[in-house]
Design a protein around this motif. Sequence first.
Motif, PDB file in Angstrom:
ATOM      1  N   VAL A 114       0.837  -1.204   0.000  1.00  0.00           N
ATOM      2  CA  VAL A 114       0.000   0.000   0.000  1.00  0.00           C
ATOM      3  C   VAL A 114       0.874   1.257   0.000  1.00  0.00           C
ATOM      4  N   ILE A 115       1.891   1.277   0.853  1.00  0.00           N
ATOM      5  CA  ILE A 115       2.816   2.418   0.902  1.00  0.00           C
ATOM      6  C   ILE A 115       3.487   2.607  -0.456  1.00  0.00           C
ATOM      7  N   ASN A 116       3.924   1.499  -1.041  1.00  0.00           N
ATOM      8  CA  ASN A 116       4.597   1.537  -2.334  1.00  0.00           C
ATOM      9  C   ASN A 116       3.688   2.082  -3.430  1.00  0.00           C
ATOM     10  N   VAL A 117       2.439   1.614  -3.473  1.00  0.00           N
ATOM     11  CA  VAL A 117       1.487   2.054  -4.496  1.00  0.00           C
ATOM     12  C   VAL A 117       1.230   3.553  -4.409  1.00  0.00           C
ATOM     13  N   LEU A 118       0.964   4.040  -3.212  1.00  0.00           N
ATOM     14  CA  LEU A 118       0.643   5.454  -3.043  1.00  0.00           C
ATOM     15  C   LEU A 118       1.813   6.360  -3.427  1.00  0.00           C
ATOM     16  N   LEU A 119       3.032   5.891  -3.200  1.00  0.00           N
ATOM     17  CA  LEU A 119       4.212   6.703  -3.493  1.00  0.00           C
ATOM     18  C   LEU A 119       4.648   6.632  -4.954  1.00  0.00           C
ATOM     19  N   THR A 120       4.484   5.476  -5.593  1.00  0.00           N
ATOM     20  CA  THR A 120       5.114   5.268  -6.907  1.00  0.00           C
ATOM     21  C   THR A 120       4.150   5.148  -8.086  1.00  0.00           C
ATOM     22  N   THR A 121       2.822   5.196  -7.864  1.00  0.00           N
ATOM     23  CA  THR A 121       1.879   5.078  -8.982  1.00  0.00           C
ATOM     24  C   THR A 121       2.127   6.120 -10.086  1.00  0.00           C
ATOM     25  N   PRO A 122       2.396   7.405  -9.765  1.00  0.00           N
ATOM     26  CA  PRO A 122       2.665   8.364 -10.844  1.00  0.00           C
ATOM     27  C   PRO A 122       3.806   7.938 -11.772  1.00  0.00           C
ATOM     28  N   LEU A 123       4.836   7.318 -11.220  1.00  0.00           N
ATOM     29  CA  LEU A 123       5.944   6.836 -12.044  1.00  0.00           C
ATOM     30  C   LEU A 123       5.479   5.744 -12.997  1.00  0.00           C
ATOM     31  N   TRP A 124       4.606   4.850 -12.514  1.00  0.00           N
ATOM     32  CA  TRP A 124       4.140   3.748 -13.347  1.00  0.00           C
ATOM     33  C   TRP A 124       3.161   4.219 -14.416  1.00  0.00           C
ATOM     34  N   VAL A 125       2.360   5.256 -14.119  1.00  0.00           N
ATOM     35  CA  VAL A 125       1.462   5.821 -15.127  1.00  0.00           C
ATOM     36  C   VAL A 125       2.288   6.391 -16.282  1.00  0.00           C
ATOM     37  N   VAL A 126       3.292   7.182 -15.944  1.00  0.00           N
ATOM     38  CA  VAL A 126       4.162   7.778 -16.966  1.00  0.00           C
ATOM     39  C   VAL A 126       4.909   6.696 -17.739  1.00  0.00           C
ATOM     40  N   THR A 170      -4.931   3.445  -9.520  1.00  0.00           N
ATOM     41  CA  THR A 170      -4.536   3.256  -8.123  1.00  0.00           C
ATOM     42  C   THR A 170      -5.398   2.219  -7.427  1.00  0.00           C
ATOM     43  N   PHE A 171      -6.708   2.232  -7.718  1.00  0.00           N
ATOM     44  CA  PHE A 171      -7.597   1.292  -7.031  1.00  0.00           C
ATOM     45  C   PHE A 171      -7.238  -0.168  -7.332  1.00  0.00           C
ATOM     46  N   PRO A 172      -7.123  -0.561  -8.623  1.00  0.00           N
ATOM     47  CA  PRO A 172      -6.672  -1.936  -8.859  1.00  0.00           C
ATOM     48  C   PRO A 172      -5.258  -2.180  -8.350  1.00  0.00           C
ATOM     49  N   SER A 173      -4.424  -1.124  -8.331  1.00  0.00           N
ATOM     50  CA  SER A 173      -3.071  -1.282  -7.800  1.00  0.00           C
ATOM     51  C   SER A 173      -3.111  -1.604  -6.312  1.00  0.00           C
ATOM     52  N   LEU A 174      -4.041  -0.949  -5.590  1.00  0.00           N
ATOM     53  CA  LEU A 174      -4.183  -1.233  -4.159  1.00  0.00           C
ATOM     54  C   LEU A 174      -4.668  -2.664  -3.946  1.00  0.00           C
ATOM     55  N   LEU A 175      -5.577  -3.113  -4.825  1.00  0.00           N
ATOM     56  CA  LEU A 175      -6.006  -4.510  -4.740  1.00  0.00           C
ATOM     57  C   LEU A 175      -4.841  -5.442  -5.078  1.00  0.00           C
ATOM     58  N   LEU A 176      -3.987  -4.960  -5.988  1.00  0.00           N
ATOM     59  CA  LEU A 176      -2.869  -5.788  -6.446  1.00  0.00           C
ATOM     60  C   LEU A 176      -1.693  -5.826  -5.478  1.00  0.00           C
ATOM     61  N   VAL A 177      -1.815  -5.141  -4.329  1.00  0.00           N
ATOM     62  CA  VAL A 177      -0.757  -5.321  -3.324  1.00  0.00           C
ATOM     63  C   VAL A 177      -0.761  -6.772  -2.860  1.00  0.00           C
ATOM     64  N   LEU A 178      -1.855  -7.476  -3.161  1.00  0.00           N
ATOM     65  CA  LEU A 178      -1.902  -8.906  -2.861  1.00  0.00           C
ATOM     66  C   LEU A 178      -0.848  -9.669  -3.659  1.00  0.00           C
ATOM     67  N   ASN A 179      -0.506  -9.143  -4.857  1.00  0.00           N
ATOM     68  CA  ASN A 179       0.461  -9.856  -5.697  1.00  0.00           C
ATOM     69  C   ASN A 179       1.826  -9.979  -5.030  1.00  0.00           C
ATOM     70  N   PRO A 180       2.504  -8.863  -4.701  1.00  0.00           N
ATOM     71  CA  PRO A 180       3.793  -9.016  -4.017  1.00  0.00           C
ATOM     72  C   PRO A 180       3.649  -9.603  -2.622  1.00  0.00           C
ATOM     73  N   ALA A 181       2.491  -9.348  -1.968  1.00  0.00           N
ATOM     74  CA  ALA A 181       2.293  -9.910  -0.626  1.00  0.00           C
ATOM     75  C   ALA A 181       2.245 -11.440  -0.692  1.00  0.00           C
ATOM     76  N   ILE A 182       1.477 -11.972  -1.653  1.00  0.00           N
ATOM     77  CA  ILE A 182       1.410 -13.430  -1.846  1.00  0.00           C
ATOM     78  C   ILE A 182       2.776 -13.957  -2.262  1.00  0.00           C
ATOM     79  N   GLN A 183       3.427 -13.212  -3.169  1.00  0.00           N
ATOM     80  CA  GLN A 183       4.751 -13.618  -3.645  1.00  0.00           C
ATOM     81  C   GLN A 183       5.743 -13.737  -2.484  1.00  0.00           C
ATOM     82  N   PHE A 184       5.797 -12.719  -1.629  1.00  0.00           N
ATOM     83  CA  PHE A 184       6.731 -12.753  -0.507  1.00  0.00           C
ATOM     84  C   PHE A 184       6.326 -13.794   0.529  1.00  0.00           C
TER      85      PHE A 184
END
Length: 312
Positions: A114-126, A170-184
């Motif tokens: 969640v912290i990662n998504v909120l901070l870095t989403t603008p970089l991923w959009v660009v 951002t909304f699907p990205s927040l849901l997708l925090v499950l991806n790295p969470a499951i991965q780790f």
Amino acid sequence: MTAEVFSYESLVHAVSGAVGSVTAMTVFFPLDTARLRLQVDENRKAKSTPAILADIVKEEGLLAPYRGWFPVICSLCCSNFVYFYCFHWMKASWLKSRQSTPSTDLIVGIVAGVINVLLTTPLWVVNTRLKLQGSKFHNSDIRPTNYSGILDAFKQIVRKEGVGALWNGTFPSLLLVLNPAIQFMVYEGLKRQLRRGASRELSSLEAFIIGAVAKAVATIVTYPLQTMQSVLRFGQVNTPTEKSTLLSSLQTLQGLLVNRARKHGVLGLFKGLEAKLLQTVLTAALMFLLYEKIASSTFRVMGLSSGHYKRR
């Protein structure tokens, strides 16, 4: 608490993860290009990954599979630095000297995500816009863009679409925090099983295999959301503005999922999965291998090679 936030160990994990991910993504970058084209360009016929890459090279030139490499690498470096730092800092703060569990890894992974998504989403959009700029789409409804670089993309998006556009997806990205969470969670669980309580570092083959397995599980579980995330970041979807942001995001996400399922069937939600699995599994496997080796070498130089492995 302040000492734990700014600990040298968290910094080592963050730098190791960032370097490992950047190196791995560079090696397998063309596979990510094939995946993104299949997700965003609905009219592009699904083929094998080599066939998609062959089409891209034929239509757009030899270097087309590496289009957008620099912004992707910048975004990935920042994103993985933030994620690895937050994950290991919070895990160390929570556990102290206790043994980690799968539930602990999952919860810490979600919060770090969640912290990662909120901070870095603008970089991923660009990065998504730049990666797709100049591509030859099979869908005539897609509008062309003209950005001269990362800063120009930021300026144009803010000027033409508003600051909020930098957080598209951002909304699907927040849901997708499950991806790295499951991965780790899977990775750390398999690592504990391999060690069976012994304080040793993983072999290169062990790190590669469990990294691949962990990413494969996480990718398959969350792939439809990843497709919608790519579509939203590309900025070609008109979202309703008369309702709350959260409700609009939910309706847009639901509408995209339903429309794609109606057009292409349930399998349409998994279009590009082969390319995504090939790219992310290999990238994650190489990333974890490099991460483990860089981190363990650094800790060995610091004199933490014996007691430290047991806590990781």
